[in-house]
Design an enzyme around this catalytic site. Sequence first.
Site, PDB file in Angstrom:
ATOM      1  N   LYS A  38       0.856  -0.973   0.023  1.00 35.31           N
ATOM      2  CA  LYS A  38      -0.069   0.175  -0.025  1.00 35.31           C
ATOM      3  C   LYS A  38       0.839   1.077   0.139  1.00 35.31           C
ATOM      4  O   LYS A  38       1.958   1.246   0.108  1.00 35.31           O
ATOM      5  CB  LYS A  38      -0.851  -0.066   1.067  1.00 35.31           C
ATOM      6  CG  LYS A  38      -0.186  -0.016   2.702  1.00 35.31           C
ATOM      7  CD  LYS A  38      -1.058  -0.238   3.802  1.00 35.31           C
ATOM      8  CE  LYS A  38      -0.213  -0.121   5.103  1.00 35.31           C
ATOM      9  NZ  LYS A  38      -1.145  -0.107   6.295  1.00 35.31           N
ATOM     10  N   TYR A 258      15.224  30.597   6.344  1.00 29.76           N
ATOM     11  CA  TYR A 258      13.921  31.220   6.767  1.00 29.76           C
ATOM     12  C   TYR A 258      14.079  31.644   8.318  1.00 29.76           C
ATOM     13  O   TYR A 258      14.505  30.867   9.051  1.00 29.76           O
ATOM     14  CB  TYR A 258      12.913  30.510   6.429  1.00 29.76           C
ATOM     15  CG  TYR A 258      12.453  30.628   5.058  1.00 29.76           C
ATOM     16  CD1 TYR A 258      11.742  31.763   4.603  1.00 29.76           C
ATOM     17  CD2 TYR A 258      12.229  29.577   4.489  1.00 29.76           C
ATOM     18  CE1 TYR A 258      11.297  31.837   3.297  1.00 29.76           C
ATOM     19  CE2 TYR A 258      11.706  29.535   3.017  1.00 29.76           C
ATOM     20  CZ  TYR A 258      11.373  30.732   2.508  1.00 29.76           C
ATOM     21  OH  TYR A 258      10.692  30.506   1.372  1.00 29.76           O
TER      22      TYR A 258
END
Length: 375
Positions: A38, A258
């Site tokens: 999955k 940042y």
Amino acid sequence: MPQILSSSILRIDLDAIRANYRTIADRVAPACAGAVVKANGYGLGAERVAAALYREGCRAFFVARLVEADTLRAVLDADADIFVLNGLDPGAEPRCAGAGHIPVFNSSSQVAAWRGLAVARGVALPAALQLDSGMSRLGLPLAEAERLARDPAFAREVDLRLVTSHLACGDEPDHPANAAQLAAFAAGRALFPGVPASLANSGGSFLPEDFHGDIVRPGVALFGVDPGPAATGLRPVAALHARILQIREVAAGTGVGYGLDHVASDRQRLATIGIGYADGWPRNLGGVGRAWWNGVPLPIIGRVSMDSLTIDISDPRAAALAEGDLVELIGPSQSLADVARDAGTIPYEILTRLGARHARIFVEAGQSLDVGDRA
């Protein structure tokens, strides 16, 4: 060409996946081993992974959603069973039946919708039942399973292929919940004599034989992640590298990234590399994690950005690094488990978050099977 077009390269060793499958299959015999693929094969590419496992002899594949089953069917032969672990959303029953997938039902409403389709078509439709053996997540309560077992119409309408449940603590061999779930599941599977049973996930595959049932469902163990202290012999599968986009030297007092969270305390040589949180690299590794080059640790400084991050390459052993070079993020110097530990999470999350922008290189029999710039 895809390696040139991408700033990061994810190498997937299909030989290692096949070897891990064989290690588990040999350990649990005479039980069979399936494969949980999955979430796009745990982030590595479900189609290539499933095809390799099929070549190794796997014939039972487990996904979470119907759309994932459709993807696999395109690359697997008709003798492979594809089980949809989450069951079906309302209205998806005809699509699933038409494709030949096997839904794993977790609720009375899912069972009722499937039976309704079977009655309308006048044929028993294949399905599996998941029982809640104590995890309280998905699965039918024992009382509901007893009701179905007593209903003669159920056997006429549903071709029951598997009875399953899921271990909550399979990665902790000594946890008392394992024995409690095994006992509860034994009572549930006894309601459906002759139907194959599956309880063990990756961790459960390394528990005693009583837990193996007829088929085990390894997932993360196939990709080289130890699912518990009893797991041995698994090979790493994924290696991730990112390219240096720019190198600069900064003076003491210079802010980086940042928020200017990192301020150089001395002169530093820095490299910006082409990977960020949009590629699945955890944002909280800023100031904590590291990259590697030839065994030299290169600390991540400042914040991890969407498309890039900055590493400190001031170490004299890294003096030869140049723009365009690749540094290691997952590999011999830093395992998936190492990255997960530093990020405060689990290897499952690191794997499944790996983004579509990495150039994926699949290797089998020592050769590049395919080079692609998408998952």
